[in-house]
Design an enzyme around this catalytic site. Structure first.
Site, PDB file in Angstrom:
ATOM      1  N   ARG A 122      39.373  -2.388   9.972  1.00 25.70           N
ATOM      2  CA  ARG A 122      40.185  -1.544  10.845  1.00 25.70           C
ATOM      3  C   ARG A 122      39.786  -0.080  10.645  1.00 25.70           C
ATOM      4  NH1 ARG A 122      43.608  -5.234   8.199  1.00 25.70           N
ATOM      5  NH2 ARG A 122      44.660  -6.712   9.591  1.00 25.70           N
TER       6      ARG A 122
ATOM      7  N   LYS B  44      46.266  -3.922   5.337  1.00 24.14           N
ATOM      8  CA  LYS B  44      47.698  -3.753   5.582  1.00 24.14           C
ATOM      9  C   LYS B  44      48.497  -4.309   4.407  1.00 24.14           C
ATOM     10  CE  LYS B  44      47.778  -3.787  10.648  1.00 24.14           C
ATOM     11  NZ  LYS B  44      48.318  -4.449  11.854  1.00 24.14           N
TER      12      LYS B  44
ATOM     13  N   HIS C  87      38.444  -0.425  17.322  1.00 27.91           N
ATOM     14  CA  HIS C  87      39.129  -1.707  17.126  1.00 27.91           C
ATOM     15  C   HIS C  87      38.436  -2.821  17.899  1.00 27.91           C
ATOM     16  CE1 HIS C  87      42.549  -3.771  15.353  1.00 27.91           C
ATOM     17  NE2 HIS C  87      42.655  -4.466  16.464  1.00 27.91           N
TER      18      HIS C  87
ATOM     19  N   ARG D 224      35.856  -4.493  16.016  1.00 26.87           N
ATOM     20  CA  ARG D 224      36.464  -5.542  15.171  1.00 26.87           C
ATOM     21  C   ARG D 224      36.530  -6.849  15.966  1.00 26.87           C
ATOM     22  NH1 ARG D 224      40.023  -6.344  10.831  1.00 26.87           N
ATOM     23  NH2 ARG D 224      41.990  -7.384  11.262  1.00 26.87           N
TER      24      ARG D 224
ATOM     25  N   HIS E  18      43.532 -10.936   8.307  1.00 28.68           N
ATOM     26  CA  HIS E  18      44.737 -11.318   9.041  1.00 28.68           C
ATOM     27  C   HIS E  18      45.683 -12.078   8.116  1.00 28.68           C
ATOM     28  CE1 HIS E  18      42.472 -11.272  13.157  1.00 28.68           C
ATOM     29  NE2 HIS E  18      43.001 -10.102  12.871  1.00 28.68           N
TER      30      HIS E  18
ATOM     31  N   TYR F 159      40.940 -15.234  19.314  1.00 26.18           N
ATOM     32  CA  TYR F 159      39.516 -15.128  19.617  1.00 26.18           C
ATOM     33  C   TYR F 159      38.931 -16.459  20.091  1.00 26.18           C
ATOM     34  CZ  TYR F 159      40.082 -10.704  17.252  1.00 26.18           C
ATOM     35  OH  TYR F 159      40.521  -9.456  16.901  1.00 26.18           O
TER      36      TYR F 159
END
Length: 359
Positions: free
Chosen positions: A207, A233, A307, A310, A333, A342
């Site tokens: 990210r 994150k 992004h 990514r 994730h 995806y």
């Protein structure tokens, strides 16, 4: 007059925003800091709350007088865009003494209110009001009542925009062609920096917040392998191998990266901007935008952002038959459902392939 410092762990510009909130709301930010929320998450909350409190002020209301109708009017008010207030530190030279002085100024930027932006603002206010009820500042949660009475919009899962392998190679080549036009005798450090950034995005799928948070010690040698330590994150850490192209570009950049004139606070930052400070999200976006224009990519890819690079890695990995769980771990994730979006892209590519048979 200098503003109150809410926390020394907050960037100065965010401190200036949070200091204007009621004390109970400032406590909410201190809780987030204690929970090790990322700086970007905290900044997003600060910007969202700033919009909300500006709206309350314009209606002569306080947080204690907020009801579901007020929240409804707020979201309608920002539905088609809004002005965001930010604080920017400027350096000004005194014409008489020549002394350099620093001055904070307010800047307003108009921003579109995207679908994801709307969802984030709802989540921000939801968290705030739950906290205020939990800490007995408020008796009832107006956000909960507002959401109960609001018609839910249909969930539309957008197919991620990404580059094909050929388009990704064109983007990389654009770095070389852009700087060749400058007719420099030797490679500029910002040229090799930009190449390293693009290759690291395409190699790791990190990210933007993760890239700008990298320090020099985030790059680790493991025998003949070079790995990057990424803080994602929630402070989750993952380590990814860099391919030879990314390693080569990174080594070229580190050999030319300026050492003199870098502020003490930014000396360990991996990527610097032209002012020798840590590169910002906006700075990274401008870099990508410049080379996308140079690459003359087709309309679908012409608005590629960091992004979406990514998205590109995720799509290319799955197109190559990589395991969904492995791709989930690479991207960081927390849920495999996020990674599964995806697979829709892969399915649409299969449809296109069958259509092209024309039998």
């Amino acid at each position: 007059m200098e503003p109150v410092i809410v926390s020394r762990r907050l960037p100065e510009n965010i401190n200036r925003i949070v200091a204007q909130f009621p004390e109970e709301v400032q406590e909410f930010f201190l809780e987030m800091i204690s929970a090790d929320r990322s700086k970007q998450t905290i900044a997003n909350y600060a910007y969202d709350f700033s919009l909300f409190f500006d709206f309350l002020k314009s209606r002569n209301k306080t947080i204690y007088q907020t009801d579901p109708m007020t929240i409804k009017r707020f979201f309608r008010h920002i539905e088609n865009g809004y002005e965001r207030t930010v604080y920017v530190k400027l350096k000004k030279k005194d014409p008489k003494t020549g002394e350099i002085n620093e001055e904070w100024v307010k800047r307003k930027h108009f921003r579109e209110n995207s679908r994801s932006g709307k969802q984030r603002k709802r989540a921000s206010l939801r968290s705030l009001f739950r906290y205020l009820v939990k800490t007995h500042v408020l008796e009832r949660d107006p956000m909960e009542e507002y959401e109960d009475a609001t018609l839910k919009s249909r969930s539309r899962q957008k197919v991620p925009v990404f580059l094909t392998r050929e388009e990704a190679l064109r983007l990389i080549e654009a770095v070389y062609s852009y700087h060749q036009k400058k007719n420099r005798k030797s490679r500029d450090w910002m040229e090799v920096r930009d190449l390293a950034i693009i290759l690291m995005f395409l190699n790791t799928g990190m990210r933007v917040s993760e890239l700008i948070g990298l320090n020099r010690n985030s790059i680790q040698a493991d025998g003949d392998l070079i790995r990057v330590i990424i803080i994602g994150k929630g402070g989750k850490e993952r380590m990814l191998k860099l391919n030879q192209s990314a390693v080569s570009a990174l080594n070229d950049y580190l050999a030319l990266r300026p050492e003199e004139g870098v502020p003490p606070s930014d000396r360990e930052a991996l990527f610097l901007n032209k002012n020798l400070q840590r590169l910002s999200r906006k700075g990274v976006s401008e870099i990508i935008k410049k080379y996308v224009a140079e690459a003359n990519l087709p309309p679908k890819a012409a608005n590629i952002s960091p992004h979406k690079l990514r998205h590109t890695l995720a799509t290319l990995l799955l197109s190559n038959g990589e395991n969904l769980r492995v791709v989930q771990e690479i991207l960081g994730h927390s849920s495999i459902q996020t990674t599964q979006i995806y697979t829709h892209v892969i399915n649409s590519e299969k449809d296109d392939a069958l259509d092209r048979l024309n039998i």
